[in-house]
Design an enzyme around this catalytic site. Structure first.
Site, mmCIF file in Angstrom:
data_model
loop_
_atom_site.group_PDB
_atom_site.id
_atom_site.type_symbol
_atom_site.label_atom_id
_atom_site.label_comp_id
_atom_site.label_asym_id
_atom_site.label_seq_id
_atom_site.Cartn_x
_atom_site.Cartn_y
_atom_site.Cartn_z
ATOM 1 N N GLN A 284 -4.461 -1.523 9.910
ATOM 2 C CA GLN A 284 -4.042 -2.784 9.180
ATOM 3 C C GLN A 284 -4.704 -3.879 10.090
ATOM 4 O OE1 GLN A 284 -3.028 -3.610 5.895
ATOM 5 N NE2 GLN A 284 -3.856 -5.575 6.405
ATOM 6 N N ASP B 169 -10.937 2.688 4.737
ATOM 7 C CA ASP B 169 -11.460 1.367 4.809
ATOM 8 C C ASP B 169 -12.838 1.192 4.701
ATOM 9 O OD1 ASP B 169 -9.251 -0.383 4.016
ATOM 10 O OD2 ASP B 169 -8.586 -0.630 6.124
ATOM 11 N N LYS C 84 0.712 -1.551 0.097
ATOM 12 C CA LYS C 84 0.100 0.092 -0.010
ATOM 13 C C LYS C 84 0.978 1.121 -0.014
ATOM 14 C CE LYS C 84 -3.939 -2.557 2.153
ATOM 15 N NZ LYS C 84 -4.530 -2.829 3.581
#
Ligand code: NAP
Length: 295
Positions: free
Chosen positions: A98, A121, A54
């Protein structure tokens, strides 16, 4: 093999080129450079790889990335404190934690702590609720990537029967809802579903997100179906496979995503798009709020 491959890698590359242009244009217009903060707790090898990919993807398109690596024994309070700091920092437009987090930390509590306007997200309850009720600021990158893959491959969704295997908050549920918004007829399957093959055989569009290698075999799909394999399963020899028995399913269907090289690259590309949108929101340059999903 009769199926055409849905090449997530090349479509994602196309999106990244577009994002690069958007970043340049936005920076020129507002003076702001989109910035994504990634928070990694511990050193799980898969998570470390995901974060590295990412960060690299951000750099490639001109997005600033701030990588925050924290020890596995960090307390939940300390993590919440770090997230609050990122929420307050005006130079950080997007915050990604994450997953998975170590077992002593409540994922729900942490995801709820991310400001909805920085929640690229799409896991904050207000964004998840927004997906159901109206116009969320952000939708999770993997479901968005699946929709984008279908759209850019000219797969019409309206009126089709879409079957989703898996109902996680991360993939299954938001994907089902996005497909429903496109007026597919949607069936969601889970661990208690009786006769999974009966349902998967009805699918014009089959999305499999179970995390079970070989779950969907050739006898479980309809001729000509479109199959999206979200699964990422690491084998003992280090290889990666999806949830679908690729070679036998590819004999019957019309389109199929490979693993790797299908949904994975699309997820990263959509994260970049969401980060640019977060920057637009922060500097009041968003043409519209988030993803328009309500008809
Ligand atoms: P998850 O939270 O473990 O959810 C898996 C879902 O599959 C659950 O809803 C589970 O149902 C269902 N399931 C498991 N076995 C089943 C079976 N035999 N029959 C029917 N349903 C079954 O996983 P996730 O986060 O959604 O991820 C799913 C897979 O996608 C994983 O392999 C993950 O690594 C991968 N993934 C890939 C990307 C990408 O970018 N490529 C992104 C995210 C996830 P119950 O809840 O009822 O048990």
């Amino acid at each position: 093999m009769s199926a055409r491959i849905l090449d997530g890698r090349s479509i994602a590359q196309e999106i990244r080129r577009e994002v690069r242009l958007e970043v340049g244009e936005l920076t020129k217009r507002t003076g702001s450079v989109p910035c994504l903060a990634t928070v990694l707790v511990g050193n799980d090898p898969a998570s470390t790889t995901y974060v590295r990919n990412k960060v690299r993807a951000c750099e490639e398109v001109g997005i600033v990335s701030v990588r925050i690596d924290l020890p596995a024994d960090l307390s939940q309070e300390a993590l919440l404190h770090e997230i609050a700091r990122l929420n307050r920092d005006p130079s950080v437009h997007a915050v990604l934690v994450q997953l998975p987090l170590p077992p002593h930390i409540s994922e729900r509590r942490v995801l709820e702590a991310v400001l909805p306007g920085k929640d690229v997200d799409g896991f904050h309850p207000s964004n998840l609720g927004g997906l159901l009720a109206g116009s969320p600021l952000f939708v999770a990158s993997t479901p968005l990537g699946i929709l984008e893959l279908l759209t850019r491959s000219n797969v019409a969704v309206e009126g089709k029967h879409a079957v989703i295997v898996g109902w996680s908050v991360v993939v299954g549920k938001p994907t089902a809802f996005l497909l429903l918004q496109q007026q597919a007829t949607v069936t969601i399957c889970h661990i208690k579903t009786r006769d999974l093959g009966f349902h998967t055989r009805q699918a014009d569009i089959l999305v499999v997100a179970a995390g079970k290698p070989g779950l969907v075999t050739g006898s479980m799909v309809k001729e000509g179906a479109v199959v999206i394999d979200v699964g990422v399963n690491r084998l003992a020899d280090g290889g990666i496979v999806g949830d679908v028995s690729f070679s036998e399913v590819a004999e019957k269907v019309s389109l199929i995503t490979p693993v790797p090289g299908g949904v994975g690259p699309m997820t990263v590309a959509m994260l970049l798009k969401n980060t640019v949108q977060a920057c637009r929101l922060a500097c009041g340059a968003a043409g519209r709020h988030g993803v328009e999903v309500v008809r």
